[in-house]
Design a protein around this motif. Structure first.
Motif, PDB file in Angstrom:
ATOM      1  N   LEU A  51      45.385  38.262  97.914  1.00 50.82           N
ATOM      2  CA  LEU A  51      44.937  38.889  96.495  1.00 50.82           C
ATOM      3  C   LEU A  51      45.014  41.008  96.617  1.00 50.82           C
ATOM      4  CD1 LEU A  51      42.940  36.025  94.954  1.00 50.82           C
ATOM      5  CD2 LEU A  51      45.697  37.189  94.461  1.00 50.82           C
ATOM      6  N   LEU A  94      46.188  42.133 100.062  1.00 56.37           N
ATOM      7  CA  LEU A  94      47.186  42.618  99.866  1.00 56.37           C
ATOM      8  C   LEU A  94      47.912  43.081  98.544  1.00 56.37           C
ATOM      9  CD1 LEU A  94      49.870  43.147 101.576  1.00 56.37           C
ATOM     10  CD2 LEU A  94      50.542  41.171 101.340  1.00 56.37           C
ATOM     11  N   VAL A  95      48.123  42.076  97.693  1.00 51.90           N
ATOM     12  CA  VAL A  95      48.757  42.462  96.114  1.00 51.90           C
ATOM     13  C   VAL A  95      47.964  43.662  95.079  1.00 51.90           C
ATOM     14  CG1 VAL A  95      49.339  42.036  93.676  1.00 51.90           C
ATOM     15  CG2 VAL A  95      49.581  40.260  95.983  1.00 51.90           C
ATOM     16  N   LEU A  96      46.515  43.675  95.456  1.00 55.68           N
ATOM     17  CA  LEU A  96      45.683  44.352  95.023  1.00 55.68           C
ATOM     18  C   LEU A  96      45.899  46.309  95.795  1.00 55.68           C
ATOM     19  CD1 LEU A  96      42.407  42.923  94.260  1.00 55.68           C
ATOM     20  CD2 LEU A  96      44.066  43.482  92.732  1.00 55.68           C
ATOM     21  N   TRP A 133      48.271  46.996  97.873  1.00 51.51           N
ATOM     22  CA  TRP A 133      50.185  47.450  97.503  1.00 51.51           C
ATOM     23  C   TRP A 133      49.788  48.055  96.398  1.00 51.51           C
ATOM     24  CZ3 TRP A 133      54.154  47.221 100.831  1.00 51.51           C
ATOM     25  CH2 TRP A 133      55.929  47.532  99.822  1.00 51.51           C
ATOM     26  N   VAL A 134      49.483  47.757  95.178  1.00 47.37           N
ATOM     27  CA  VAL A 134      49.818  48.141  93.954  1.00 47.37           C
ATOM     28  C   VAL A 134      48.887  49.851  94.127  1.00 47.37           C
ATOM     29  CG1 VAL A 134      48.722  48.411  91.364  1.00 47.37           C
ATOM     30  CG2 VAL A 134      49.832  46.024  92.816  1.00 47.37           C
ATOM     31  N   HIS A 181      52.071  51.980  93.363  1.00 47.33           N
ATOM     32  CA  HIS A 181      52.497  52.030  92.709  1.00 47.33           C
ATOM     33  C   HIS A 181      52.148  53.852  92.051  1.00 47.33           C
ATOM     34  CE1 HIS A 181      53.692  47.633  91.326  1.00 47.33           C
ATOM     35  NE2 HIS A 181      53.866  48.465  92.008  1.00 47.33           N
ATOM     36  N   PHE A 189      42.608  49.471  87.020  1.00 52.76           N
ATOM     37  CA  PHE A 189      42.460  48.623  88.398  1.00 52.76           C
ATOM     38  C   PHE A 189      41.999  48.708  89.111  1.00 52.76           C
ATOM     39  CE2 PHE A 189      45.321  47.167  91.418  1.00 52.76           C
ATOM     40  CZ  PHE A 189      46.431  46.064  91.132  1.00 52.76           C
ATOM     41  N   ALA A 203      39.258  46.840  91.060  1.00 51.03           N
ATOM     42  CA  ALA A 203      39.593  45.768  92.370  1.00 51.03           C
ATOM     43  C   ALA A 203      38.736  46.618  93.283  1.00 51.03           C
ATOM     44  CB  ALA A 203      40.832  46.736  92.967  1.00 51.03           C
ATOM     45  N   MET A 209      54.273  42.806  91.165  1.00 48.60           N
ATOM     46  CA  MET A 209      53.379  43.022  92.192  1.00 48.60           C
ATOM     47  C   MET A 209      51.893  43.126  91.002  1.00 48.60           C
ATOM     48  SD  MET A 209      53.116  42.287  95.061  1.00 48.60           S
ATOM     49  CE  MET A 209      53.140  43.474  96.818  1.00 48.60           C
ATOM     50  N   ARG A 210      52.248  44.254  90.349  1.00 45.40           N
ATOM     51  CA  ARG A 210      50.983  44.926  89.334  1.00 45.40           C
ATOM     52  C   ARG A 210      50.269  43.619  87.884  1.00 45.40           C
ATOM     53  NH1 ARG A 210      52.382  49.768  85.837  1.00 45.40           N
ATOM     54  NH2 ARG A 210      53.941  49.819  87.458  1.00 45.40           N
ATOM     55  N   GLY A 261      48.556  41.958  90.032  1.00 49.14           N
ATOM     56  CA  GLY A 261      47.205  42.425  90.623  1.00 49.14           C
ATOM     57  C   GLY A 261      46.321  42.365  89.260  1.00 49.14           C
ATOM     58  N   TRP A 262      46.769  42.622  88.063  1.00 43.61           N
ATOM     59  CA  TRP A 262      45.968  42.363  86.891  1.00 43.61           C
ATOM     60  C   TRP A 262      45.847  41.213  86.208  1.00 43.61           C
ATOM     61  CZ3 TRP A 262      43.718  46.298  84.878  1.00 43.61           C
ATOM     62  CH2 TRP A 262      44.155  47.605  84.682  1.00 43.61           C
ATOM     63  N   ALA A 316      45.061  38.493  89.107  1.00 43.01           N
ATOM     64  CA  ALA A 316      43.764  37.960  90.154  1.00 43.01           C
ATOM     65  C   ALA A 316      42.237  39.093  89.596  1.00 43.01           C
ATOM     66  CB  ALA A 316      43.847  39.196  91.301  1.00 43.01           C
ATOM     67  N   LEU A 317      42.545  39.989  89.372  1.00 42.76           N
ATOM     68  CA  LEU A 317      41.421  41.644  88.948  1.00 42.76           C
ATOM     69  C   LEU A 317      41.024  40.408  87.252  1.00 42.76           C
ATOM     70  CD1 LEU A 317      42.615  44.942  89.607  1.00 42.76           C
ATOM     71  CD2 LEU A 317      40.826  43.062  91.090  1.00 42.76           C
TER      72      LEU A 317
END
Lengths: 267, 277
Positions: A72, A74-76, A78-79, A83, A92, A96, B2-3, B6-7, B9-10
């Protein structure tokens, strides 16, 4: 150079620990009263079934939580790094980073209320236990992994990935053969950090675990509230020994790698 | 994609729990299971301001919040002073040695938080190591009361959180431009003047980060007041814990947690302004 502050600080950090280690080998029944040298508290530790069971559960939860946290995180990370300024990015980023600045007691309470709410709405999870501790520890760990990954990605040379893409690699191949190996140190460090946080956490686990799932810190906290036993000294000694060994191995490996990877000087 | 992940999970792991705490402060305590009526039900809004009224009016909770912030502030300040000195010492060491000093700062972490706190119990209590030594040396007749005092809590918290302060300070000091300090010294500034006019101001962001890294966990601390503080040390972390586990007043626990968060957000927001400057 004047280093008195460093020496004073290290003395302050280490004096209680040194005493714990020394008295772990004391034969006395009362902690911190020397009663002759013995290994009896290590034997007592090895015979303490509840403690061993709790330690084994803690290790499994820590490994599972560190793994999920790394994915998780890694995903956060990365974004956050790749992004750009998308809509909602400030939120976000704040979410995080939130677990980094939330006191454990607030996080524990909020997680427990989430679980109770979920139970009321969906009937899942049926009860609090190892599973809920795993999720809570993953949420804590992912924030730390995200910070490490984001920093590492931001420091990468973008030309490496561009070169691979120019040479015809698909985005997935670029990620797998270029990006992933380059950010691997941050993933490993994040995994280790998340593992440690999970293994050491008492407050979060107390809130979200059920009667069937006692982690090592939860067990120790209730034991310590009843009174101190020299077994705690023996356990601290074992943990310190394990950590020191790991650190030594890491330092030797780093030195070895530095030697292997340094190109031979041109003649 | 990915985004979206991420959203998700958060949203599930961070935002939802916090929103629920916020909402639960407006719930009503009952004797059922779970012991709370949520502020929304089948019939719409059914919340109450009871818990918030209790938390804001009862001096017990105000004291708990105030004492927690005060002790966390003292702990943070002590960690800054000691941690800054240590970080300066490490940054001044030859690069090969710096790793060893850092390892020595970090290793205590892995003895386990609870076990480190328990070491202080063993040191400070009436029949503990310090009192035994002092009595054997003939310096005191009766044991000094050291455990279950505010001093014991501060000692325990500084010991637990000092490495959090050393790391960011070291990271900042190790990268600093030494020529600035040399220039100041060449122009006649004394050691302390260099420290206060050059080194400290340049390390301000790291000092703020180090302070927060200590202050925030210390403000919500549960374990240290419980083991080192004695029964009367009702800090806010412990008050939340007790409302939750013993009194079973979940709305009061949630309101108290929200109040603590609001108080902690102030220094974090101040820090972000400082960092953004």
């Amino acid at each position: 150079m004047r280093r008195w502050a460093l020496y004073a600080g290290l003395f302050f950090l280490w004096a209680p620990i040194a005493l714990m280690v020394a008295y772990a080998f004391s034969d006395g029944r009362t902690p911190y009263i020397w009663g002759g040298f013995s290994f009896r508290w290590f034997h007592a530790l090895a015979a303490n079934e509840r403690l061993l069971e709790a330690a084994w559960l803690s290790l499994r939860i820590a490994a599972a939580a560190a793994t999920l946290a790394t994915l998780l995180g890694l995903v956060l990370g990365w974004v956050l790094a790749r992004h750009g300024p998308f809509r909602g990015r400030p939120l976000f980023g704040a979410l995080a980073g939130a677990p980094l600045v939330l006191p454990e007691v607030v996080m524990g309470l909020s997680f427990l209320l989430l679980i109770v709410g979920l139970q009321g709405l969906t009937g899942w999870p049926a009860q609090r236990g190892a599973m809920t501790v795993w999720l809570a520890h993953s949420a804590l760990g992912m924030a730390f992994v995200a910070v490490l990954v984001q920093a590492r990605l931001a420091a990468l040379d973008p030309r490496l990935e561009e070169a691979a893409a120019d040479l015809g690699a698909s985005p997935f191949i670029v990620f797998r053969t270029i990006t992933l190996p380059l950010i691997m140190p941050s993933l490993l460090a994040g995994w280790g950090l998340a593992f440690t946080l999970s293994l050491d956490d008492v407050v979060l686990a107390s809130f979200v675990s059920g009667p069937g799932a006692t982690t090592l810190p939860v067990y120790l906290f209730s034991a310590l509230r009843l009174g101190l036993t020299p077994e705690a000294n023996a356990l601290a000694t074992l943990l310190l020994g394990a950590a020191a060994t790991l650190l030594l191995v890491y330092a030797l490996a780093a030195r070895w790698r530095a030697r292997v990877e340094t190109p031979p000087s041109r003649e | 994609m990915m985004r979206a992940a991420g959203w998700l999970a958060l949203g599930v792991l961070v935002a939802a729990p916090l929103l629920i705490v916020l909402a639960m402060g407006f719930g009503t305590a009952t004797s059922g299971v779970p012991p709370v009526i949520p502020p929304w039900g089948a019939g719409g809004w059914q919340g109450s301001l009871e818990a918030w009224g209790l938390v804001l009016s009862d001096s017990f909770y105000r004291d708990a919040l105030w004492q927690s912030l005060r002790l966390a502030f003292i702990t943070g300040a002590l960690c800054l002073v000691l941690g800054f000195g240590m970080a300066l010492g490490i940054a001044a060491a030859p690069p090969a040695r710096q790793f060893i000093w850092l390892a020595l700062v970090l290793l205590p972490f892995w003895t386990g938080f609870l076990l480190r706190v328990s070491a202080w119990v063993g040191l400070l209590r009436d029949s503990g190591w310090v009192n035994t030594m002092l009595m054997q040396a003939g310096l005191i007749e009766t044991p000094l009361r050291m455990l279950h005092t505010e001093g014991a809590m501060i000692l325990g918290m500084v010991h637990a959180y000092l490495p959090f302060a050393v790391l960011p300070l070291y990271a900042s000091l190790a990268r600093r431009d030494l020529t600035l300090e040399e220039a100041a010294a060449d122009l006649g500034a004394g050691r302390w003047r260099v420290l206060f006019t050059i080194t400290l101001p340049l390390a301000a962001p790291a000092l703020a980060a180090a302070f927060l890294l200590v202050f925030i966990p210390a403000a919500g601390e549960v374990v240290i007041p419980e083991l080192l503080g004695g029964p009367e040390a009702l800090l806010v972390g412990r008050a939340i814990w007790q409302e939750f586990f013993q009194t079973l007043d979940w709305p009061a626990a949630a309101a108290l947690a929200t109040a603590l968060l609001a108080l902690l957000l102030l220094p974090v927001a101040a820090f972000q302004r400082l960092a953004a400057r």
